[in-house]
Every structure is written in structure tokens, then in C-alpha cells.
Design a protein around this motif. Structure first.
Motif, PDB file in Angstrom:
ATOM      1  N   SER A   1      56.432  27.748   8.680  1.00 49.99           N
ATOM      2  CA  SER A   1      57.892  27.899   8.735  1.00 49.99           C
ATOM      3  C   SER A   1      58.421  28.304   7.358  1.00 49.99           C
ATOM      4  O   SER A   1      59.250  29.212   7.243  1.00 49.99           O
ATOM      5  CB  SER A   1      58.555  26.580   9.145  1.00 49.99           C
ATOM      6  OG  SER A   1      58.177  26.241  10.438  1.00 49.99           O
ATOM      7  N   LEU A   2      57.928  27.639   6.312  1.00 46.89           N
ATOM      8  CA  LEU A   2      58.392  27.931   4.956  1.00 46.89           C
ATOM      9  C   LEU A   2      57.960  29.333   4.534  1.00 46.89           C
ATOM     10  O   LEU A   2      58.698  30.043   3.844  1.00 46.89           O
ATOM     11  CB  LEU A   2      57.856  26.882   3.979  1.00 46.89           C
ATOM     12  CG  LEU A   2      58.376  25.459   4.229  1.00 46.89           C
ATOM     13  CD1 LEU A   2      57.733  24.472   3.264  1.00 46.89           C
ATOM     14  CD2 LEU A   2      59.893  25.403   4.086  1.00 46.89           C
TER      15      LEU A   2
ATOM     16  N   ARG B   1      57.575  31.874   6.637  1.00 43.82           N
ATOM     17  CA  ARG B   1      58.447  32.813   7.357  1.00 43.82           C
ATOM     18  C   ARG B   1      59.792  32.936   6.648  1.00 43.82           C
ATOM     19  O   ARG B   1      60.381  33.999   6.584  1.00 43.82           O
ATOM     20  CB  ARG B   1      58.687  32.319   8.789  1.00 43.82           C
ATOM     21  CG  ARG B   1      57.552  32.628   9.743  1.00 43.82           C
ATOM     22  CD  ARG B   1      58.033  32.555  11.184  1.00 43.82           C
ATOM     23  NE  ARG B   1      58.475  31.231  11.570  1.00 43.82           N
ATOM     24  CZ  ARG B   1      57.687  30.266  12.016  1.00 43.82           C
ATOM     25  NH1 ARG B   1      56.387  30.488  12.130  1.00 43.82           N
ATOM     26  NH2 ARG B   1      58.174  29.098  12.338  1.00 43.82           N
ATOM     27  N   ARG B   2      60.233  31.799   6.142  1.00 42.48           N
ATOM     28  CA  ARG B   2      61.555  31.750   5.540  1.00 42.48           C
ATOM     29  C   ARG B   2      61.653  32.694   4.322  1.00 42.48           C
ATOM     30  O   ARG B   2      62.684  33.287   4.077  1.00 42.48           O
ATOM     31  CB  ARG B   2      61.811  30.306   5.091  1.00 42.48           C
ATOM     32  CG  ARG B   2      63.237  30.011   4.813  1.00 42.48           C
ATOM     33  CD  ARG B   2      63.366  28.617   4.302  1.00 42.48           C
ATOM     34  NE  ARG B   2      63.373  27.612   5.353  1.00 42.48           N
ATOM     35  CZ  ARG B   2      63.434  26.308   5.099  1.00 42.48           C
ATOM     36  NH1 ARG B   2      63.452  25.878   3.859  1.00 42.48           N
ATOM     37  NH2 ARG B   2      63.450  25.453   6.090  1.00 42.48           N
TER      38      ARG B   2
ATOM     39  N   PRO C   1      69.354  32.532   7.923  1.00 41.72           N
ATOM     40  CA  PRO C   1      68.113  32.173   7.198  1.00 41.72           C
ATOM     41  C   PRO C   1      68.376  31.601   5.815  1.00 41.72           C
ATOM     42  O   PRO C   1      67.600  30.767   5.338  1.00 41.72           O
ATOM     43  CB  PRO C   1      67.347  33.498   7.109  1.00 41.72           C
ATOM     44  CG  PRO C   1      68.193  34.544   7.699  1.00 41.72           C
ATOM     45  CD  PRO C   1      69.405  33.955   8.294  1.00 41.72           C
TER      46      PRO C   1
ATOM     47  N   TYR D   1      61.980  39.308  10.602  1.00 36.44           N
ATOM     48  CA  TYR D   1      61.726  39.853  11.948  1.00 36.44           C
ATOM     49  C   TYR D   1      62.876  40.686  12.457  1.00 36.44           C
ATOM     50  O   TYR D   1      64.043  40.364  12.215  1.00 36.44           O
ATOM     51  CB  TYR D   1      61.554  38.700  12.942  1.00 36.44           C
ATOM     52  CG  TYR D   1      60.177  38.125  12.990  1.00 36.44           C
ATOM     53  CD1 TYR D   1      59.207  38.703  13.815  1.00 36.44           C
ATOM     54  CD2 TYR D   1      59.853  37.018  12.235  1.00 36.44           C
ATOM     55  CE1 TYR D   1      57.939  38.161  13.854  1.00 36.44           C
ATOM     56  CE2 TYR D   1      58.593  36.480  12.281  1.00 36.44           C
ATOM     57  CZ  TYR D   1      57.644  37.053  13.093  1.00 36.44           C
ATOM     58  OH  TYR D   1      56.388  36.525  13.148  1.00 36.44           O
TER      59      TYR D   1
ATOM     60  N   LYS E   1      54.752  23.395   9.398  1.00 39.67           N
ATOM     61  CA  LYS E   1      55.803  23.424   8.378  1.00 39.67           C
ATOM     62  C   LYS E   1      55.522  24.508   7.341  1.00 39.67           C
ATOM     63  O   LYS E   1      56.424  25.255   6.937  1.00 39.67           O
ATOM     64  CB  LYS E   1      55.891  22.051   7.700  1.00 39.67           C
ATOM     65  CG  LYS E   1      57.049  21.954   6.737  1.00 39.67           C
ATOM     66  CD  LYS E   1      57.089  20.616   6.045  1.00 39.67           C
ATOM     67  CE  LYS E   1      58.171  20.625   4.965  1.00 39.67           C
ATOM     68  NZ  LYS E   1      58.201  19.420   4.196  1.00 39.67           N
TER      69      LYS E   1
ATOM     70  N   LEU F   1      54.067  33.219  13.507  1.00 38.48           N
ATOM     71  CA  LEU F   1      54.711  32.584  14.665  1.00 38.48           C
ATOM     72  C   LEU F   1      53.650  31.929  15.537  1.00 38.48           C
ATOM     73  O   LEU F   1      53.935  31.031  16.313  1.00 38.48           O
ATOM     74  CB  LEU F   1      55.470  33.620  15.506  1.00 38.48           C
ATOM     75  CG  LEU F   1      56.759  34.182  14.921  1.00 38.48           C
ATOM     76  CD1 LEU F   1      57.384  35.193  15.865  1.00 38.48           C
ATOM     77  CD2 LEU F   1      57.758  33.059  14.659  1.00 38.48           C
TER      78      LEU F   1
END
Lengths: 850, 229
Positions: free
Chosen positions: B77-78, B80-81, B106, B86, B74, B53
Motif C-alpha cells: 500500500s505504501l 503504491r502511494r 492520494p 493508476y 501494508k 495490487l
């Protein structure tokens, strides 16, 4: 993305219906204005062209001449080889006694010979028309279209009262036309009568407005034109009907394209409302955005989500705007039509339907405005990091971007705009648009740092004025630079428009009033027609002597204006006894002087030109104007360039003796009457009225009445611009309301804490009103110089582009005065609802807001 | 699974604040770790760095062999996905979405086909005991149920790393115990690596390892006596 739109976006819409409606309203306002203006413009132009085409019937060519075509020319034309038929025509726009029926186009034609030219579908038991001679023997005979007759409730044999220069006159319906082809001209508001009866009714003397010509089969338009032009000489115009229509379109083109400024402004307003609304949305939804980002949404996905919402709003707003635009366009068309009729003598009529092209353009512009408005906030949303979104208050207090590059870019663009205005590299609409767009973007970039600096300066003053509420207002304004600068931006741009357009209108009017004071110096004006540009009656020249014989009259000058086409523009050629006029007027000379003008015009047959003629055609003292006259092509040396506002296309002035010698036409538009000193103008006016009664239609006005009438015509010309000014103030109002609603929502927690600490509702309410006042004041301070620059631009380059006149710059003090009085009231009103919301917040709920 | 090397994090502002000051840590796959420390010790900052994050001012944050500090916005982000999930103290559920929609979020972001989403959502909701609440809005649920929704949302992507920021902080003892028990069973049955910030010793005792932070540094790192009950 569909899932996010269906769930997150839709639920936001449901929860914030008022704000979403406001966003939608932004697009609707922009698209409505644009589509209504464009629809009215297209209908007006199409109406003009289709009226010309339909009335022309089977005519291949039309012969016209300034002042009218003498009757004897018809025989000459008919005898030429290649000509199959000719038909004389008189065209006149009149209104019925009951004005609400709108304008009616009267076509005077020779019924006996016209069937070669136009097809008449007569309906009903029209016994009179079985014998056209009987129809002709009754000069009040008229034929109406079936549609018009139905609207008015007219049957064959009924009479209809028309308002004419000579007073109210009754005509009798002796036939009805099927509404097709020729009868569809002028939206069906058509009346056909005998051409010779029309000559008498409208004071055409022994002249026709034009002669329609049908060529023999096998004769080309080119051959026909050449034959006719050779036989008639250069004073006559031989054109196809469609070319005549194009010519008329060009004439009104300048006027109607001026409406694009309003339409562009409305779209800018829409964009700003959307920008504001999306700013609010991003602000309110930042925690949701943070969660999305934490769950793996990429910045692009977040940006796409907001832009998709904008796209939907754009499409929806565009569709509603198109529908609303259609509803408004009819009224707008009437307004435009009246002005083009008054100013250019050209009428177009019709029922507005939304042309598919305009609908598509409007929708696209709605979507574009929506996407442009949402782009910035969407970008901001995509850059929100989850950590920032979850931290309370971090987002609100973040300053919008880096100041230095913004200031630099703003200064550069603003400088480019000023440079473009001072040294235009290109002309026309492109020039105007490039200056306005670079200037507006420059201003937008500069507003944020400027407003911040001004807010910091305003804080001590506000705190001093109201120690508690003032402090709270200041904290709210400085605490959220993003929100404050957004509102101030909309405010500053709106007020810049208000000051700029208002200043331009004020300058134009005061300049024209000054000019009228200098030039319109005789005591009475005797006119045969209320229409300045296309008089529906002309006086005989001999009437001057009769007027001179009226007790109390000292001098009479005979003014005649004709409007020939010069290098594609319809200029004014004005003629009058110049010696007498120069004795009593005070022209402002841009080139030459009074002495040169007096001797040049009265003794040497030369001419003077107006400032805008000089500007448009680049012809000044020492050069010549070449005009086609019935006596051949004549070159008039220019001896003076004067400031004159008689025509927005440019004017050439000659002495009356020159006009009589070259045009062989002694008819008069207006007699300028000067009275002996000590005589009561009212009494002389009554004497003239009595003398002319029953003999001629005559409008006798005193100087003041005449000036007032011109003043009204100027006001009509700027009517839409005035609406734009109100629209701009409306935007400023909406901007403040939105900003304060956000402010109250964002400060809910703060307001709760303040209440818990003992703040009374009055202090909370006052702080919100104070916030509104400061926002308005800062917006106005920024708009003061910007509005002045915009006014200068409008008065100089823009006015010159559209009219050829450059207006002297004057600061719009009157508008500023009005703003200083109205803005605090408007701001306080705008703060009313948000203040009530703030005051009514429950402390316990407010504290747990986040 | 997780390796932090010389990690520093400072926040610039009127005064510079150092949140983490030279953190070195390794957390193996399948571990269940508690992070404790006083307010301002850098716990949340550390968790944010582990989940991508936020990025460190300097140092390396290696997760599954990937240095998150070098990844683009990006890229993170990918990451985290698919690799991390979390659970927040404040749940951070979308208030306008129903339970099943919140859990599915998600998967929608990852472009998973609708049929697969429905199956996965139904499975995890059953797992957390909320299969009877699928159409409720978060406002209609108790605090414990909301946190279960958040856990279901974290499980639905089958991410190998679960980061929990005070998951029991807003709950009473009984509801807190339920959540801890759920997390333990997830850890046991799925082998998910769990890193949990907590102020609560009882919650920390549910983990096998405890890391104590103070002033942005690791003060203590060791096994929890009787942990992982």
C-alpha cells in the motif's frame, strides 16, 4: 482521516439517509433502553433512600418490629438514658380518589412532640396550626406540601378524597408545608396527619409503624443502639435511618436488577443493527474501498475510516438515546414503583433526571456497541483487495471465512456455556452474564455454517413450492452467504430470546397457577387491604367468630403474614390454622410429608419452609430457623420443605397458635372462608359484605377473583420482560427489512436481466417475499433448540438466583405456535417495501447498475 | 525500473485458472510500453502485479529494486502511494467527491499538509486542462474529462511509474486521441515510465514498445514501428 470522513463518509450518509438512520436507530434503541432503565433504577433507589432519610429528620435511630411497635414502648424508650426525644410514626402509601395524581405518602406523627425531630415550615394563613390542639381535635386534619397542593389545586380549608380500604375518605387541608427538607420526601407527594388519627384510619390498633429516636448530644449511635437494643430485646430492630434505607434498597435490588436482562438485550439488538448496517455499507462501498486501496490506502486506514464512522454514530446515537431514555424513564419508574409497592411494600417516588454517571455509562455503551457492531465489517473492508473490489460479484459471493475453525470455536463456546450453566463456578450476575455471553457468541459462530446447511436443504422445497420465484429466492439466498447469514444470525438470536423469555414467563405463570389451584382452595377470601405485602389495615382476631356465624360458612382460617429480616433478606413468616388448611390443600413436598407437617406445626410448634427459603439459606428438614420474636429468640425445627410462591425472598410457615403464643398479636391479614357444600359462594360473599359494612374495610373475593388478582400481580412483575419479547420480534422484522433492501440493491442488475428475459413483476415480487419467508424459517429452526436451552437456563439457574425458585421446564409451545402464525405475516410485511422496490426497478437502469 | 522474473499467477477455485505462466520482462525507466493481447491473456493480471495490487503465485516482481512479492499488504500500500499511479478504463473516481477532492485523495492518504495539497492539485489540474472544472462532480463531466481527472489524480503524487488499464477504452476516437496525447506529453516532459494495456492498435502506436501476451505468456516483445509519435 478527517478528509475522508468529511467527504466520503458524509456523502454516503447523504445518499443513504434511511439506512444511516436505521444504523443510528440501532444505537438509539440500545442506549434508550439502557439509560431509561438505569435512570429509573437509580431514581427509584435514591427515592427510597431519600424518603427514608428525609422523613427521618433529626432522628438518629428508628425502632421497628414486625407487626408494629406497641404504643407503651414509647414511654419505655423515652425514659432511657441518652434519649433526648422520641416520636411515633405511621407511614402509609395511599392514592387519591383521582388516581392520576399518583401515590401519596401519609405520615402520621405526634404533632405536639415531633418538632424535636422534624422541622415544619408552614405557609399561608394557617390559623389552625397556630393552635395544634385544634388541629388534633379534628381527626380529618391533614397538612400537604405546597407543591402537591398546587398540583391538585388545593387550598387551606379544602378537602381531598382518598381511596382507603374502608372506602373513599375525605381529609381537610389545614396547613401547607414549604417543600424543603422533610417535605421533599416522596417527591413532595406528602400528607402529614396525627399519628393517632392515622392508627384508626389504617387499622394499626394500638401500635405504631416505628418510633424515631433522637439521642442526647454526646451519645454515640453505637451507644444509643446498644442501650435501646438491650432494653427492648431481640424482637425489635434498632437501626439508623440510612441503614433502613439500605435494607430497603437490597430488597428491591433483585427485582430491579432483573431489568438488566432487558437492557442488555436492547444493547445486543443495537449491536446487531449496526453490524447489519455496516455490512451493507461495506458491500455498497467496496468499489470506493478498492479505489482507495489502489491509491495507496493501507488496510488500517480503511479500517479506521469505518470505525471512525461507527464512533461518530455511537456518540450521536448515545446522545439521542440518553435524551429519549430520560423521556421514557418516568413511565418506567412508575411501573417499577408500582411493582415494588405491590410485591415488597416499598415505594419510592421522584422525578427522573439523567444522572451524570448513567449518561456517561450510556454514551460509553452506545459507542462500544457501535464499535463492536462495526468491527467485523470494518475488518472485512480493510481486507478487500482492489482487484476483488473491481471484479463484479466476487465480494458478494465470497463465503464468510473458513467454516471449520468457526464451527469448532462455536461448539467449544457453546459447550462452555452449557457446562457453566450446569456447574456454576461462581454466583450472581457474573454467572448469568458469563453463560449468556459465551452461549450467544457460540451461537453466533455456529449460525453461519448452520444457516448455510439449512438454506441448501430449503432450496428444493422452495423451488417446488414456486418453481420460478422460488428458484430466484434460493439463488439470491445462496448467492450471498454473508448477507443471508447476517440476517439469520439476528433473527435466530432474537427468536432465541423470544422463545427463552416467553418460555420462562409461561412456565412461571403456569407453575404458579398450578400452585394456586393446589393451595388456594377455600371458597372466599376476606381481606382488609388490597396490598399483599404491606397491608394498610388488619382485622382483629375476634372477627373469625363473627364470620363463622354467617349462614353458609363452614370453616374460617385466619392468615397473618409478617416480614422480618432474616440474614439480610426480608422473608415471610406466614401463620394460619394449619390443621384446617392441610385438610383442604395439596402441597408439593420437596422434603418431609403432610403428616410430619401437620403434627409438627399444629402440635409441636415447628415450622415448614418454602423451596426458595431452602434454596437461599440452605436450611431443610432436620435443621432450624432462628427467629426473633417479642418473646425472645426462638429456634423452629423444620419438618417440611414445600413448593410455595408466597414470597420471592423465602417463606416460613407456622401454626397460628404458635404465632399468637410468641408474637402476642392476634390481628389478621386474610380470612380464608370455606362454605358448606351446595351453598352459593356469591350469596355468602354478599352476606359477609353486609355484615362487615361500616365496621371494617373488607375486600371479599371468590377464589377465582383472588387468583385473577394474583395473576395480575405476576403479569405486572414480568411487564418489562414482555416488552423485551416484542422488542426482539421488532428486531427480527428490522433485520429482514434491511437484508431484503440490500438484496434488492445488490440484485438490481440481476433483476434487470430477468426483466429483459421476460420475468413478470409478480415473479420478482414473489421471489423477494419468498426470500423473507426462508430467512425467517431458517432463523426459527435454529432458534428452536437454542430458545429451549435458554428457557431452561432462565427457569433454572436464573430464577434460582433472583427468587430461589426453580421452575419446572416446559417447552414454550404456545409461543412457538404464535411465532408460526405471526412470523410469515411479519416476514411478508417486512418484504413489502423491498419487493415494491424490486418490482419498480427499470430494466435499463438495473442492467447498468454496476 | 521494472523486472519480472519467472512470474506465475494462478487463481484457485472450482477449477484452477492459470493467468500468467512464466513471465520474464524488463522495463527500463522512462519507457512507454503498450501491452496487448486477447481477452484472458493475462494483461490485467500483469498490470495488477506490476502495481502491487496483487502478488504472484511464484516468481519475482522487482519494482525500483524492491520485490513486491515479498512485501506485506501494508508495504505494498505504501509502495503504491508513492511509487506508482493508476489510470483505469472505468476511471474509478469517487462519484461523491468534487474534481479537486478526487485529485487530492492520494495526497490526503499520504498525510500531505493541506496547503501543499492545494498547490499540487491546482498545478496538475492546469496541466490536464481542467482548471475550470475543479468544483464539478464526476457525473457532471464528459468521459474524456473524467479520464483527465483520473490522470490528474495519477500525476499528483509525482510517482515515477504510471500504469494505465485501457485508458481510452470507454472514449470515442477524438477523446481517446486527446488522452493519448496527454499521456505522451507526460511521458516526454516528466520522464514518467508508462505501461498501458490496450486493445487498440492506434493507442499502442503511441508507445515506443509493444508486448504481446497470449495464454499468460509473452508472445512478442519489440519496438513499435513509428511509435512514440
Amino acid at each position: 482521516m478527517r478528509f475522508l470522513l468529511r467527504t466520503l463518509s458524509l456523502s454516503y450518509v447523504r445518499r443513504h439517509l434511511a439506512k444511516t438512520t436505521l444504523t443510528l436507530l440501532g444505537v438509539v434503541v440500545g442506549v434508550t433502553t439502557f439509560s431509561s432503565i438505569r435512570s429509573a433504577q437509580e431514581t427509584l433507589v435514591k427515592g427510597i433512600r431519600s424518603t427514608v432519610d428525609r422523613v427521618a429528620g433529626k432522628a438518629h435511630l428508628q425502632i421497628t418490629m414486625v407487626g408494629g411497635v406497641p404504643e407503651e414502648m414509647q414511654e419505655k424508650v423515652r425514659s432511657l438514658s441518652g434519649v433526648r426525644a422520641t416520636s411515633p410514626v405511621i407511614e402509609q402509601i395511599v392514592v387519591t380518589e383521582k388516581g392520576e395524581l399518583g401515590s401519596l405518602m401519609v405520615i402520621g406523627i405526634d404533632l405536639l412532640g415531633d418538632r424535636e425531630m422534624r422541622e415544619y415550615g408552614f405557609e399561608g394563613e394557617d390559623a389552625d396550626l397556630d393552635d395544634p390542639l385544634l388541629f388534633l381535635s379534628q381527626p380529618d386534619s391533614a397538612i400537604f406540601t405546597r407543591d402537591f397542593a398546587a398540583r391538585v389545586g388545593l387550598k387551606t380549608g379544602d378537602t381531598l378524597s382518598l381511596r382507603l380500604p374502608a372506602g373513599v375518605k375525605k381529609v381537610a387541608a389545614r396547613g401547607l408545608l414549604t417543600p424543603k427538607g422533610f417535605a421533599e420526601a416522596f417527591g413532595g407527594n406528602l400528607m402529614v396527619m396525627d399519628v393517632y388519627a392515622a392508627q384508626d384510619l389504617f387499622g394499626r390498633g394500638r401500635r405504631f409503624d416505628r418510633i424515631d429516636v433522637r439521642l442526647e448530644e454526646g451519645v454515640s449511635i453505637g451507644q444509643g443502639t446498644a442501650t435501646l437494643q438491650k432494653a427492648l430485646g431481640p424482637a425489635y430492630r434498632v437501626e439508623t435511618p440510612s441503614r433502613r434505607g439500605e435494607q430497603m434498597e437490597r430488597l428491591v435490588g433483585n427485582f430491579i436488577s432483573g431489568f438488566n436482562i432487558s437492557s442488555g438485550f436492547a444493547l445486543a439488538i443495537g449491536t446487531f443493527l449496526i453490524f447489519n448496517a455496516f455490512n451493507v455499507a461495506v458491500n455498497r462501498r467496496r468499489r470506493d474501498i478498492g479505489t482507495l486501496r489502489a491509491l495507496g490506502a493501507t488496510p488500517r486506514q480503511v479500517r479506521t475510516l469505518f470505525l471512525s464512522e461507527a464512533l461518530i454514530i455511537g456518540i450521536l446515537g448515545g446522545a439521542i438515546g440518553c435524551l429519549a431514555g430520560t423521556a421514557f424513564s418516568q413511565g418506567l419508574l412508575r411501573m417499577m414503583g408500582q411493582t415494588t409497592e405491590t410485591v415488597y411494600g416499598i415505594s419510592g417516588s421522584g422525578v427522573v433526571t439523567l444522572p451524570p454517571g448513567v449518561a456517561l455509562q450510556s454514551m460509553l455503551l452506545g459507542v462500544l456497541a457501535s464499535l463492536v457492531g462495526a468491527w467485523g465489517p470494518a475488518l472485512v473492508a480493510s481486507r478487500i483487495s482492489p482487484t476483488e473490489a473491481f471484479a463484479k460479484g466476487v465480494f458478494q459471493t465470497r463465503a464468510p471465512g473458513h467454516a471449520a475453525p468457526r464451527i469448532l470455536a462455536g461448539l467449544v463456546l457453546f459447550g462452555v456455556s452449557v457446562l457453566l450453566a450446569l456447574h456454576p463456578p461462581f454466583a450472581g450476575n457474573v454467572f448469568i452474564l458469563s453463560v449468556v455471553i459465551t452461549g450467544a457468541i457460540g451461537l453466533v459462530l455456529l449460525v453461519t455454517p448452520l444457516s448455510r446447511a439449512l438454506l441448501i436443504m430449503a432450496v428444493p422445497l422452495v423451488s417446488k413450492a414456486a418453481p420460478v420465484a422460488g428458484r430466484l429466492s434460493s439463488d439470491a439466498l445462496l448467492g450471498n452467504p454473508r448477507r443471508s447469514s447476517g440476517t439469520i444470525m439476528a433473527m435466530a438470536l432474537s427468536l432465541t430470546f423470544v422463545l427463552g423469555l416467553g418460555g420462562y414467563m409461561g412456565s412461571t405463570k403456569s407453575t404458579m397457577v398450578r400452585w394456586m389451584d393446589d393451595v388456594l382452595t377455600c371458597d372466599l377470601f376476606v381481606r382488609a387491604s388490597a396490598n399483599f405485602t404491606r397491608p394498610d389495615f388488619l382485622f382483629p382476631g375476634a372477627l373469625r367468630e363473627e364470620l363463622l356465624s354467617v349462614p353458609g360458612v363452614k370453616a374460617v382460617e385466619s392468615y397473618r403474614g409478617i416480614r422480618p429480616i432474616y440474614r439480610g433478606q426480608q422473608i415471610l413468616v406466614g401463620s394460619i390454622e394449619m390443621g384446617g388448611v392441610l385438610d383442604r390443600t395439596k402441597y408439593e413436598f420437596l422434603q418431609g410429608n403432610e403428616q410430619a407437617m401437620r403434627s409438627g406445626l399444629t402440635l409441636e410448634g415447628k415450622c415448614a419452609v418454602s423451596e426458595n427459603f431452602f434454596g437461599r439459606f440452605g436450611l431443610g428438614v432436620g435443621q432450624q430457623v432462628e427467629l426473633d420474636t417479642p418473646s425472645g429468640t426462638v429456634r423452629f425445627p423444620i419438618v417440611a420443605v414445600i413448593r410455595d410462591f408466597s414470597s420471592d425472598q423465602g417463606s416460613v410457615f407456622i401454626d397460628r397458635s404458635t404465632f399468637l403464643r410468641l408474637w402476642h398479636d392476634d390481628r389478621v391479614d386474610v380470612y380464608d372462608v370455606s362454605i358448606k357444600s351446595g351453598t352459593d359462594p356469591g350469596k355468602v360473599r354478599d352476606l359477609i359484605r353486609r355484615k362487615l359494612a361500616g365496621e371494617f374495610p373488607a375486600l371479599v373475593s371468590t377464589r377465582q377473583e383472588f387468583k385473577d388478582e394474583i395473576g395480575k400481580a405476576i403479569d405486572a412483575f414480568y411487564a418489562l420482560m414482555r416488552i423485551t419479547v416484542f422488542l426482539a420480534v421488532g428486531v427480527a422484522f428490522l433485520g429482514i427489512v434491511t437484508s431484503l433492501l440490500i438484496s434488492v440493491a445488490e440484485r438490481s442488475r440481476e433483476i434487470g436481466i430477468l426483466k429483459a428475459l421476460g420475468a413478470v413483476p409478480q415473479q420478482i415480487g414473489l421471489s423477494i417475499v419468498g426470500e423473507a419467508l426462508v430467512l425467517a424459517l431458517v432463523g426459527l429452526v435454529i432458534a428452536l433448540p437454542a430458545g429451549d436451552l435458554f428457557a431452561s437456563f432462565m427457569e433454572g439457574p436464573v430464577a434460582k438466583t433472583f427468587t430461589g425458585w426453580g421452575m419446572p421446564h416446559q417447552y414454550p409451545w404456545d409461543i412457538l405456535g404464535q411465532l408460526l402464525v405471526s412470523l410469515p405475516v411479519i416476514s411478508a410485511l417486512a418484504a413489502w417495501v423491498p419487493a415494491r422496490q424490486g418490482v419498480r426497478l427499470k430494466g435499463t437502469e438495473a442492467i447498468t447498475y454496476e | 525500473m521494472l523486472k519480472l522474473q519467472d512470474v506465475f499467477k494462478t487463481y484457485e477455485g472450482k477449477a484452477e485458472v492459470t493467468a500468467l505462466s512464466g513471465i520474464n520482462l524488463t522495463i527500463g525507466a522512462g519507457e512507454m510500453v503498450a501491452i496487448m493481447g486477447p481477452s484472458g491473456s493475462g494483461k490485467s493480471t500483469l498490470l495488477n502485479l506490476m502495481g502491487g495490487l496483487d502478488v504472484p503465485t511464484s516468481g519475482q516482481v522487482m519494482v525500483g529494486g524492491k520485490d513486491l512479492a515479498k512485501e506485506s499488504e501494508k508495504g505494498r500500500s505504501l509502495f503504491r502511494r508513492s511509487k506508482v499511479s493508476y489510470i483505469f478504463q472505468a476511471y474509478h473516481l469517487m462519484p461523491t467527491l468534487r474534481v479537486s477532492q478526487n485529485v487530492a485523495l492520494p495526497l490526503h492518504l499520504a498525510g500531505v499538509p493541506a496547503g501543499e495539497i492545494a498547490q499540487k492539485v491546482a498545478r496538475v489540474l492546469r496541466e490536464v486542462g481542467l482548471d475550470g472544472r475543479t468544483n464539478h462532480l464526476p457525473d457532471e463531466l464528459s468521459g474524456g474529462e473524467r479520464q483527465r481527472v483520473a490522470i490528474a489524480r495519477a500525476l499528483v503524487t509525482d510517482a515515477p511509474l504510471l500504469l494505465a488499464d485501457e485508458p481510452t477504452g470507454n472514449l470515442d476516437t477524438a477523446r481517446g486521441e486527446e488522452i493519448l496525447s496527454l499521456l505522451r506529453s507526460i511521458h516526454r516532459e516528466r520522464g514518467t515510465t508508462i505501461v498501458m494495456i490496450t486493445h487498440d492498435h492506434h493507442a499502442a502506436s503511441a508507445c515506443e514498445r509493444l508486448i504481446r501476451l497470449r495464454d499468460g505468456k509473452v508472445e512478442d516483445d519489440g519496438a513499435v514501428a513509428g511509435g512514440g509519435r
